[in-house]
Enzyme design. Sequence first.
Site, PDB file in Angstrom:
ATOM      1  N   VAL A  10      87.706   9.935  52.327  1.00 19.92           N
ATOM      2  CA  VAL A  10      87.149   8.585  52.520  1.00 19.92           C
ATOM      3  C   VAL A  10      87.803   7.642  51.505  1.00 19.92           C
ATOM      4  O   VAL A  10      87.741   7.877  50.307  1.00 19.92           O
ATOM      5  CB  VAL A  10      85.620   8.562  52.296  1.00 19.92           C
ATOM      6  N   LYS A  24      88.888  14.171  57.372  1.00 21.91           N
ATOM      7  CA  LYS A  24      87.517  13.672  57.652  1.00 21.91           C
ATOM      8  C   LYS A  24      86.962  14.173  58.966  1.00 21.91           C
ATOM      9  O   LYS A  24      85.746  14.313  59.105  1.00 21.91           O
ATOM     10  CB  LYS A  24      87.498  12.150  57.607  1.00 21.91           C
ATOM     11  N   THR A  28     102.370  13.578  56.322  1.00 25.50           N
ATOM     12  CA  THR A  28     102.431  12.463  55.368  1.00 25.50           C
ATOM     13  C   THR A  28     101.692  12.812  54.074  1.00 25.50           C
ATOM     14  O   THR A  28     102.212  12.633  52.971  1.00 25.50           O
ATOM     15  CB  THR A  28     101.791  11.203  55.989  1.00 25.50           C
ATOM     16  N   VAL A  29     100.452  13.325  54.202  1.00 25.37           N
ATOM     17  CA  VAL A  29      99.659  13.619  53.001  1.00 25.37           C
ATOM     18  C   VAL A  29     100.113  14.933  52.363  1.00 25.37           C
ATOM     19  O   VAL A  29     100.310  15.018  51.146  1.00 25.37           O
ATOM     20  CB  VAL A  29      98.147  13.666  53.341  1.00 25.37           C
ATOM     21  N   ASP A  47      87.856   6.884  63.241  1.00 31.58           N
ATOM     22  CA  ASP A  47      88.195   7.277  61.869  1.00 31.58           C
ATOM     23  C   ASP A  47      87.113   6.784  60.894  1.00 31.58           C
ATOM     24  O   ASP A  47      86.689   7.516  59.992  1.00 31.58           O
ATOM     25  CB  ASP A  47      89.568   6.670  61.528  1.00 31.58           C
ATOM     26  N   LYS A  81      84.211   8.787  58.431  1.00 35.33           N
ATOM     27  CA  LYS A  81      84.053   8.475  57.000  1.00 35.33           C
ATOM     28  C   LYS A  81      82.632   7.982  56.709  1.00 35.33           C
ATOM     29  O   LYS A  81      82.053   8.335  55.677  1.00 35.33           O
ATOM     30  CB  LYS A  81      85.093   7.420  56.591  1.00 35.33           C
ATOM     31  N   GLY A 135      91.007   6.956  50.955  1.00 35.39           N
ATOM     32  CA  GLY A 135      92.324   7.319  50.426  1.00 35.39           C
ATOM     33  C   GLY A 135      92.327   7.509  48.923  1.00 35.39           C
ATOM     34  O   GLY A 135      91.666   8.389  48.390  1.00 35.39           O
ATOM     35  N   GLU A 159      96.564   7.209  62.234  1.00 39.14           N
ATOM     36  CA  GLU A 159      96.327   8.604  62.602  1.00 39.14           C
ATOM     37  C   GLU A 159      97.354   9.036  63.647  1.00 39.14           C
ATOM     38  O   GLU A 159      97.985   8.206  64.302  1.00 39.14           O
ATOM     39  CB  GLU A 159      94.934   8.749  63.220  1.00 39.14           C
TER      40      GLU A 159
HETATM   41  N1  HSE Z   1      94.429   6.307  59.542  1.00 38.76           N
HETATM   42  C1  HSE Z   1      93.680   6.174  58.349  1.00 38.76           C
HETATM   43  C2  HSE Z   1      93.651   4.712  57.948  1.00 38.76           C
HETATM   44  C3  HSE Z   1      94.276   7.018  57.264  1.00 38.76           C
HETATM   45  O1  HSE Z   1      94.391   3.921  58.542  1.00 38.76           O
HETATM   46  O2  HSE Z   1      92.881   4.352  57.071  1.00 38.76           O
HETATM   47  C4  HSE Z   1      93.408   7.199  56.073  1.00 38.76           C
HETATM   48  O3  HSE Z   1      92.232   7.877  56.402  1.00 38.76           O
END
Ligand code: HSE
Length: 374
Positions: free
Chosen positions: A114, A87, A10-11, A183, A187, A116, A172
């Site tokens: 951190v 991260k 995705t990224v 997650d 961060k 986005g 994720e």
């Molecule tokens: N899975 C993460 C979220 C992606 O939902 O924020 C961005 O780090």
Amino acid sequence: MNCALLGYGTVGSSVKKLADRQPGLDIRIVFVKPEFVDLPFFSNEGEAIVTDPDTEIVFECLAGVEPANTLIRKALEHGKHVISSNKAVLSANLPDYIELARKHGGSIQIEASVGGGIPLIDGILKLDRAEELKGFEGILNGTSNYILTSMEKFGTSFDDALKAAQAAGYAEADPANDIEGRDVWYKTLLVASLYTHSPVLTLPEPLGISKLSAEDIDIAKAHGKKIRHLSILKNESGSFSTLIAPVFLNENDYLASVDENFNAQKIYADSFGSLGYYGPGAGGDPTAQAMIADAINLLDGCRRPITLDRNAVYDPNLIQENWIVRTDRDLSSLPGVNTEFFDADNLYLFENRTPALIEEVRVADPQAMIAVWR
Ligand code: HSE
């Protein structure tokens, strides 16, 4: 500058798209796992790519710790600038990466890891040069926020809201990392490292949103509150403390107004009191934009160094909150309990307790719903 890209999910695919529009950035090759080598610019020769003398910038968008850790280390050992959104690998290795970059003349850039698309890391590094930052509160997981607001606004079930977040590309690869708070733990650890200038490598376990149900959404509404999943940090003269938990916030709280996959953060310091950020915290293009912004800083010769040369002490007593606990067990003997506040046998309010309460409740009932009540 000649660039290599690691990962095309995705990224990664968004980084390629945005970099191709950016004068001065030339992504020539993309590392993917062997089963995905089906485009002319794909390769599975990760080490050769990151050590190639022609490569100046390495964009790292792989999921998980390996092969990301090995490739980042190789790249830094060869003096490359590494820009990472990962991260998990950064939170476990940031002090080493900074040292490798210092030794070999490259750098490690972490904006996208951190918040986005929000320039939060840049803000922290900039503001912190002028004075000690005293605190942080933020929504750092887009998936959790999306689930909570879908349950609250549309009555969507937890499972259906999670499926929608996965379909939208927020979650994720293993969504347990989102809903159990892992997650946000990664961060928060990075934010804590920056705030304290210390090599923070572990934190207390997070509370995620997985124990929340429609019943909790109704309790929040009945009391004029909204539930948001927060990362909380306090930082005071060499001591710090963190808490990652769902929080029942008053509806007029700035963070309670943040909906869907958006993230928001508040930074606290003596001079300005508090200031806030708001924006898309997950998704391909916003996260990729943060990585491209880091690369443009490199093109401009402008970098904010991360220094981790102190040793702050973790002090769990810095954070005290009121808490709501939903359980079928009898918790009326635990310190701080107020059994009168809620008009229901399975709900308890605890007043002015540190996060030590979490373990006390879990001993009695590992399945209890525990959240901060403000
Ligand atoms: N899975 C993460 C979220 C992606 O939902 O924020 C961005 O780090």
